[in-house]
Design an enzyme around this catalytic site. Structure first.
Site, PDB file in Angstrom:
ATOM      1  N   GLY A   8       0.841  -1.207   0.000  1.00 27.59           N
ATOM      2  CA  GLY A   8       0.000   0.000   0.000  1.00 27.59           C
ATOM      3  C   GLY A   8       0.871   1.250   0.000  1.00 27.59           C
ATOM      4  N   GLY A  11      -0.529   4.814  -0.832  1.00 26.70           N
ATOM      5  CA  GLY A  11      -1.645   5.345  -0.048  1.00 26.70           C
ATOM      6  C   GLY A  11      -1.218   6.465   0.890  1.00 26.70           C
ATOM      7  N   GLN A  12      -2.145   6.866   1.752  1.00 30.89           N
ATOM      8  CA  GLN A  12      -1.926   8.030   2.618  1.00 30.89           C
ATOM      9  C   GLN A  12      -0.699   7.842   3.515  1.00 30.89           C
ATOM     10  OE1 GLN A  12      -4.511   8.659   5.928  1.00 30.89           O
ATOM     11  NE2 GLN A  12      -4.172  10.866   6.000  1.00 30.89           N
ATOM     12  N   ILE A  35      -0.665  -2.012  -6.069  1.00 35.69           N
ATOM     13  CA  ILE A  35      -1.592  -2.813  -6.873  1.00 35.69           C
ATOM     14  C   ILE A  35      -1.808  -2.115  -8.216  1.00 35.69           C
ATOM     15  CG2 ILE A  35      -2.840  -4.018  -5.031  1.00 35.69           C
ATOM     16  CD1 ILE A  35      -5.011  -1.809  -5.301  1.00 35.69           C
ATOM     17  N   TYR A 143     -15.318  -1.728   9.213  1.00 29.49           N
ATOM     18  CA  TYR A 143     -13.932  -1.308   9.425  1.00 29.49           C
ATOM     19  C   TYR A 143     -13.484  -1.722  10.836  1.00 29.49           C
ATOM     20  CZ  TYR A 143      -9.975   2.011   9.613  1.00 29.49           C
ATOM     21  OH  TYR A 143      -8.729   2.598   9.706  1.00 29.49           O
ATOM     22  N   LYS A 147     -10.666  -4.374  12.161  1.00 34.14           N
ATOM     23  CA  LYS A 147      -9.525  -3.897  12.958  1.00 34.14           C
ATOM     24  C   LYS A 147      -9.369  -4.733  14.235  1.00 34.14           C
ATOM     25  CE  LYS A 147      -7.736  -0.917  10.266  1.00 34.14           C
ATOM     26  NZ  LYS A 147      -6.462  -1.249   9.619  1.00 34.14           N
TER      27      LYS A 147
HETATM   28  C1  AKB Z   1     -10.856   6.580   9.250  1.00 33.81           C
HETATM   29  O1  AKB Z   1     -11.398   7.651   9.554  1.00 33.81           O
HETATM   30  O2  AKB Z   1     -11.440   5.624   8.746  1.00 33.81           O
HETATM   31  C2  AKB Z   1      -9.394   6.434   9.582  1.00 33.81           C
HETATM   32  C3  AKB Z   1      -9.182   5.877  10.956  1.00 33.81           C
HETATM   33  C4  AKB Z   1      -9.347   6.741  12.132  1.00 33.81           C
HETATM   34  O3  AKB Z   1      -8.873   4.736  11.101  1.00 33.81           O
HETATM   35  N1  AKB Z   1      -8.734   7.693   9.441  1.00 33.81           N
END
Ligand code: AKB
Length: 319
Positions: A8, A11-12, A35, A143, A147
């Site tokens: 990655g 990416g950021q 990728i 998300y 995590k």
């Molecule tokens: C998001 O906002 O999804 C990310 C994070 C805080 O993991 N910047």
């Protein structure tokens, strides 16, 4: 840490981390993994090796690890929180199937692995103020689910197979190099771009919503310092709370007005992002990171704002 694969890398986080590692470790191979469709360009392409390294392609990853004799993998492939809510299956595939591919390779080829977690690993039942290192993690976003699972799977590979897995829970990251895409905390980046360009800012997060934030140079330092830390001092591994500042939209708006008194912001709250933000901590307790590996942030809202504005003016050639 000598030969590093950054998955990655465009990416950021990856774009800046790859360059930092290349400056830090000039003798090693710092491979910019990418990728198709997100190929490295410019300095990132020219300053070192790059390779196709799709987390969903285990054979491709194994070949890159062999070719460059990789000892450390930074696994930065992920969909951010708001996008992951729109594409939950893709988020699962990248974040979980991708991670297990990397961990299996790391187990076979003896690599250390850094996979970031996030404030998103917490949920509505987590204590929101001074959120402890070890506490309730019952997120309700895809998300967040990935995590927490990332943290557990990384610890599993460490405990069961001795893989050197380490991680931090990143706050919202603010940088002036590569914009984030589809995060809940992105507003805290976008607001600087609007101010510097002389535009009104429409804030998607409601007034009074506190979240942890961090300037990218501190985040990169955390990612490097943790991987260099003495393993005998680490009680925790996956994943450490790290913090530097916590604010709500009005705080950053007023801070930017100190530099641009005519700058204006109005609210147009995005319900998806707001629901996610409401479930995240207001501020995390990072004392374990401070004690176990000496974590200490350098930037606060004031010093970050000064630097962001100087760098963005330069980027857009604005006087
Ligand atoms: C998001 O906002 O999804 C990310 C994070 C805080 O993991 N910047």
């Amino acid at each position: 840490m000598k030969n590093v694969l950054v998955i990655g890398s465009t990416g950021q986080i990856g774009s800046e981390l790859t360059m930092k590692l290349r400056r830090m470790l000039p003798e090693g191979n710092i491979v910019a993994g990418y990728i198709t469709g997100a190929e490295p360009k410019g300095e990132l392409l020219e300053s070192g090796p790059s390779a196709l390294a799709d987390v969903c392609n285990a054979q491709q990853l194994a070949e890159v690890v062999d070719k460059y004799n990789i000892d450390t993998v930074y696994n930065l492939a992920a969909l951010l929180s708001a996008v992951a809510e729109r594409k939950p299956l893709l988020a699962w595939n990248i974040q979980m199937n991708g991670l297990i591919n990397i961990l299996e390779i790391a187990r076979e080829k003896n690599c250390a692995v850094f996979t970031p977690s996030s404030i998103g690993s917490f949920g509505p039942t987590t204590p929101h103020v001074n959120t402890p290192q070890d506490t309730i993690q019952r997120p309700r976003s895809m998300y967040g689910v990935t995590k927490v699972a990332t943290e557990l799977l990384s610890d599993y590979y460490h405990i069961k197979y001795g893989v050197d897995t380490r991680s931090v829970r990143f706050p919202g990251l603010i940088s002036n190099v590569t914009p984030p895409g589809g995060g809940t905390t992105d507003y805290a980046v976008d607001i600087y771009y609007a101010a510097v360009k002389g535009e009104e800012f429409v804030c998607p997060i409601a007034a009074g919503t506190y979240m942890d934030m961090m300037y990218m140079p501190d985040a990169l330092r955390a990612a490097v310092e943790l991987m260099l830390a003495d393993p005998s001092k680490l009680v925790h591994r996956n994943s450490f709370n790290i913090a530097s500042m916590s604010f709500e939209p009005d705080t950053i708006y007023h801070k930017i007005q100190e530099f641009y008194p005519d700058f204006r912001m109005r609210y147009e709250v995005d319900p998806v992002r707001q629901a996610i933000a409401d479930s995240w901590p207001d501020s995390m307790d990072d004392s374990c990171a401070r004690e176990e590996w000496g974590w200490k942030p350098s930037y606060d809202l004031d010093s970050m704002s000064k630097d962001m504005i100087v760098c963005l003016k330069k980027k857009f050639n604005i006087q």
